[in-house]
Design a protein around this motif. Structure first.
Motif, PDB file in Angstrom:
ATOM      1  N   ALA A 172       0.810  -1.220   0.000  1.00 13.38           N
ATOM      2  CA  ALA A 172       0.000   0.000   0.000  1.00 13.38           C
ATOM      3  C   ALA A 172       0.845   1.273   0.000  1.00 13.38           C
ATOM      4  O   ALA A 172       0.478   2.262  -0.619  1.00 13.38           O
ATOM      5  CB  ALA A 172      -0.948   0.006   1.196  1.00 13.38           C
ATOM      6  N   ALA A 173       1.985   1.263   0.703  1.00 16.74           N
ATOM      7  CA  ALA A 173       2.796   2.477   0.840  1.00 16.74           C
ATOM      8  C   ALA A 173       4.225   2.250   0.393  1.00 16.74           C
ATOM      9  O   ALA A 173       5.146   2.889   0.901  1.00 16.74           O
ATOM     10  CB  ALA A 173       2.758   2.951   2.289  1.00 16.74           C
ATOM     11  N   ARG A 174       4.421   1.384  -0.557  1.00 17.09           N
ATOM     12  CA  ARG A 174       5.777   1.047  -1.003  1.00 17.09           C
ATOM     13  C   ARG A 174       6.533   2.274  -1.484  1.00 17.09           C
ATOM     14  O   ARG A 174       7.726   2.420  -1.242  1.00 17.09           O
ATOM     15  CB  ARG A 174       5.696   0.004  -2.117  1.00 17.09           C
ATOM     16  CG  ARG A 174       7.036  -0.523  -2.583  1.00 17.09           C
ATOM     17  CD  ARG A 174       6.839  -1.685  -3.536  1.00 17.09           C
ATOM     18  NE  ARG A 174       6.089  -2.753  -2.896  1.00 17.09           N
ATOM     19  CZ  ARG A 174       5.510  -3.752  -3.569  1.00 17.09           C
ATOM     20  NH1 ARG A 174       5.575  -3.797  -4.882  1.00 17.09           N
ATOM     21  NH2 ARG A 174       4.861  -4.700  -2.915  1.00 17.09           N
ATOM     22  N   ASP A 175       5.866   3.180  -2.176  1.00 20.14           N
ATOM     23  CA  ASP A 175       6.519   4.381  -2.708  1.00 20.14           C
ATOM     24  C   ASP A 175       6.215   5.623  -1.883  1.00 20.14           C
ATOM     25  O   ASP A 175       6.497   6.743  -2.328  1.00 20.14           O
ATOM     26  CB  ASP A 175       6.062   4.615  -4.163  1.00 20.14           C
ATOM     27  CG  ASP A 175       6.423   3.443  -5.070  1.00 20.14           C
ATOM     28  OD1 ASP A 175       7.532   2.901  -4.908  1.00 20.14           O
ATOM     29  OD2 ASP A 175       5.588   3.068  -5.917  1.00 20.14           O
ATOM     30  N   HIS A 176       5.650   5.431  -0.705  1.00 19.96           N
ATOM     31  CA  HIS A 176       5.258   6.567   0.135  1.00 19.96           C
ATOM     32  C   HIS A 176       5.674   6.314   1.584  1.00 19.96           C
ATOM     33  O   HIS A 176       4.823   6.085   2.463  1.00 19.96           O
ATOM     34  CB  HIS A 176       3.754   6.805   0.045  1.00 19.96           C
ATOM     35  CG  HIS A 176       3.269   7.032  -1.350  1.00 19.96           C
ATOM     36  ND1 HIS A 176       3.347   8.266  -1.972  1.00 19.96           N
ATOM     37  CD2 HIS A 176       2.732   6.185  -2.259  1.00 19.96           C
ATOM     38  CE1 HIS A 176       2.868   8.170  -3.199  1.00 19.96           C
ATOM     39  NE2 HIS A 176       2.479   6.918  -3.399  1.00 19.96           N
ATOM     40  N   PRO A 177       6.972   6.361   1.890  1.00 24.50           N
ATOM     41  CA  PRO A 177       7.444   6.065   3.251  1.00 24.50           C
ATOM     42  C   PRO A 177       6.921   7.045   4.292  1.00 24.50           C
ATOM     43  O   PRO A 177       6.719   6.683   5.444  1.00 24.50           O
ATOM     44  CB  PRO A 177       8.971   6.157   3.129  1.00 24.50           C
ATOM     45  CG  PRO A 177       9.201   6.990   1.907  1.00 24.50           C
ATOM     46  CD  PRO A 177       8.080   6.670   0.974  1.00 24.50           C
ATOM     47  N   GLY A 178       6.680   8.309   3.921  1.00 25.25           N
ATOM     48  CA  GLY A 178       6.146   9.276   4.875  1.00 25.25           C
ATOM     49  C   GLY A 178       4.757   8.895   5.335  1.00 25.25           C
ATOM     50  O   GLY A 178       4.435   8.984   6.525  1.00 25.25           O
ATOM     51  N   ILE A 179       3.927   8.453   4.406  1.00 18.85           N
ATOM     52  CA  ILE A 179       2.581   8.001   4.739  1.00 18.85           C
ATOM     53  C   ILE A 179       2.644   6.759   5.612  1.00 18.85           C
ATOM     54  O   ILE A 179       1.867   6.593   6.553  1.00 18.85           O
ATOM     55  CB  ILE A 179       1.773   7.742   3.454  1.00 18.85           C
ATOM     56  CG1 ILE A 179       1.457   9.065   2.768  1.00 18.85           C
ATOM     57  CG2 ILE A 179       0.486   6.975   3.756  1.00 18.85           C
ATOM     58  CD1 ILE A 179       0.769   8.924   1.427  1.00 18.85           C
ATOM     59  N   LEU A 180       3.578   5.852   5.317  1.00 14.89           N
ATOM     60  CA  LEU A 180       3.743   4.637   6.112  1.00 14.89           C
ATOM     61  C   LEU A 180       4.085   4.969   7.557  1.00 14.89           C
ATOM     62  O   LEU A 180       3.516   4.381   8.493  1.00 14.89           O
ATOM     63  CB  LEU A 180       4.836   3.757   5.494  1.00 14.89           C
ATOM     64  CG  LEU A 180       5.199   2.483   6.254  1.00 14.89           C
ATOM     65  CD1 LEU A 180       3.998   1.562   6.343  1.00 14.89           C
ATOM     66  CD2 LEU A 180       6.366   1.778   5.596  1.00 14.89           C
ATOM     67  N   VAL A 181       5.003   5.919   7.769  1.00 15.50           N
ATOM     68  CA  VAL A 181       5.420   6.300   9.120  1.00 15.50           C
ATOM     69  C   VAL A 181       4.251   6.897   9.902  1.00 15.50           C
ATOM     70  O   VAL A 181       3.997   6.525  11.058  1.00 15.50           O
ATOM     71  CB  VAL A 181       6.592   7.302   9.064  1.00 15.50           C
ATOM     72  CG1 VAL A 181       6.874   7.876  10.455  1.00 15.50           C
ATOM     73  CG2 VAL A 181       7.844   6.630   8.514  1.00 15.50           C
ATOM     74  N   ILE A 182       3.508   7.820   9.295  1.00 14.91           N
ATOM     75  CA  ILE A 182       2.376   8.455   9.977  1.00 14.91           C
ATOM     76  C   ILE A 182       1.299   7.425  10.300  1.00 14.91           C
ATOM     77  O   ILE A 182       0.724   7.420  11.396  1.00 14.91           O
ATOM     78  CB  ILE A 182       1.789   9.589   9.114  1.00 14.91           C
ATOM     79  CG1 ILE A 182       2.810  10.727   8.967  1.00 14.91           C
ATOM     80  CG2 ILE A 182       0.497  10.111   9.721  1.00 14.91           C
ATOM     81  CD1 ILE A 182       3.233  11.351  10.282  1.00 14.91           C
ATOM     82  N   GLY A 183       1.013   6.540   9.347  1.00 14.13           N
ATOM     83  CA  GLY A 183       0.016   5.499   9.586  1.00 14.13           C
ATOM     84  C   GLY A 183       0.421   4.577  10.716  1.00 14.13           C
ATOM     85  O   GLY A 183      -0.405   4.191  11.551  1.00 14.13           O
ATOM     86  N   LEU A 184       1.698   4.241  10.777  1.00  9.96           N
ATOM     87  CA  LEU A 184       2.227   3.377  11.830  1.00  9.96           C
ATOM     88  C   LEU A 184       2.059   4.012  13.201  1.00  9.96           C
ATOM     89  O   LEU A 184       1.545   3.391  14.136  1.00  9.96           O
ATOM     90  CB  LEU A 184       3.707   3.096  11.553  1.00  9.96           C
ATOM     91  CG  LEU A 184       4.494   2.327  12.601  1.00  9.96           C
ATOM     92  CD1 LEU A 184       4.080   0.868  12.599  1.00  9.96           C
ATOM     93  CD2 LEU A 184       5.990   2.454  12.343  1.00  9.96           C
ATOM     94  N   LEU A 185       2.476   5.279  13.327  1.00 10.54           N
ATOM     95  CA  LEU A 185       2.383   5.965  14.612  1.00 10.54           C
ATOM     96  C   LEU A 185       0.930   6.176  15.033  1.00 10.54           C
ATOM     97  O   LEU A 185       0.587   6.027  16.207  1.00 10.54           O
ATOM     98  CB  LEU A 185       3.109   7.316  14.525  1.00 10.54           C
ATOM     99  CG  LEU A 185       4.617   7.250  14.252  1.00 10.54           C
ATOM    100  CD1 LEU A 185       5.195   8.657  14.147  1.00 10.54           C
ATOM    101  CD2 LEU A 185       5.337   6.467  15.337  1.00 10.54           C
TER     102      LEU A 185
END
Length: 242
Positions: A172-185
């Protein structure tokens, strides 16, 4: 938290420091209106919120029945374990996807957690009595959940559910690490808030424990099914013999 983000930055391709993480977040959210970024954001948030809710119910249910101070400690351990495991699994998700049988093993581990939790619910209110005296099985002091039993159950559940969560957002966020970090937190923060509320009221509303048990069985069953037959993210064990 800073140390965990530093580890994430140092080992994730394209993110070399905390500044790079912040730059990735700014970049992704400054372009959130683009179809690709918006789709990735929606998928990651939805998946993470679903797993945060499931994780919160499980952690809250497993921590319920303990004294308030111990309950808070178990929940904090659960939150910390969930965050660390999600980051570690995210770092090696490509390698995880190549391990045949890993999802099946995670499902079986979670099923074992569910079985132990069911035994706790079933025996709640019963007294072990004295095994040496015939007819004394239901007398004596009510059995209590122990702190370390709750810690072990929460940690084992976190391992399986964090694995399932990370595999669920792998593409889902392979090319969007910033979105991955926010979603994780966001998912871990919501999990901690909800778990505390659930654990606080589980003594008053016993049905919450059964909801937690149902969530454990559902997620375990889904992981076992995927681990055996495979899906778009997982190579099924049985497909090797087909």
């Amino acid at each position: 938290m800073i140390e965990l983000l530093s580890l994430f930055a140092a080992t994730t391709p394209g993110l070399g420091s905390l500044a790079d993480i912040w730059a990735a977040i700014v970049h992704d959210f400054s372009n959130i209106g683009s179809p690709a970024a918006l789709a990735a954001f929606g998928q990651v948030i939805l998946i993470d919120l679903v797993f945060a809710a499931d994780n919160a119910i499980v952690v809250g249910a497993l921590a319920g029945g303990l004294p308030a101070e111990q309950r808070r400690k178990v929940i904090l351990i659960g939150i910390g374990a969930a965050l660390i495991l999600r980051i570690l699994f995210a770092l090696i998700v490509v390698q995880l996807l190549q391990i045949v049988g890993l999802v099946l093993a995670g499902g079986l581990l979670l099923l074992w957690v569910g079985w132990n939790f069911y035994r706790q619910i079933f025996r709640e209110g019963q007294s072990p009595g004295s095994a040496e005296i015939i007819g004394d099985e239901q007398s004596g002091v009510k059995a209590k959940k122990t702190f370390w039993a709750a810690v072990w159950g929460v940690t084992a559940a976190d391992v399986s559910m964090s694995l399932d969560n990370v595999l669920g957002v792998a593409g889902a966020a392979r090319d969007h690490p910033g979105i991955l970090v926010i979603g994780l937190l966001l998912s871990v923060a919501l999990m901690g808030l909800a778990a505390n509320v659930i654990a606080k009221y589980i003594e008053r509303y016993k049905w919450i424990a059964y909801v937690g048990l149902a969530v454990i069985v559902y997620v375990a069953g889904k992981m076992i099914y995927s681990g055996l037959l495979g899906d778009e993210q997982t190579i099924g064990v049985l497909t090797l013999f087909g």
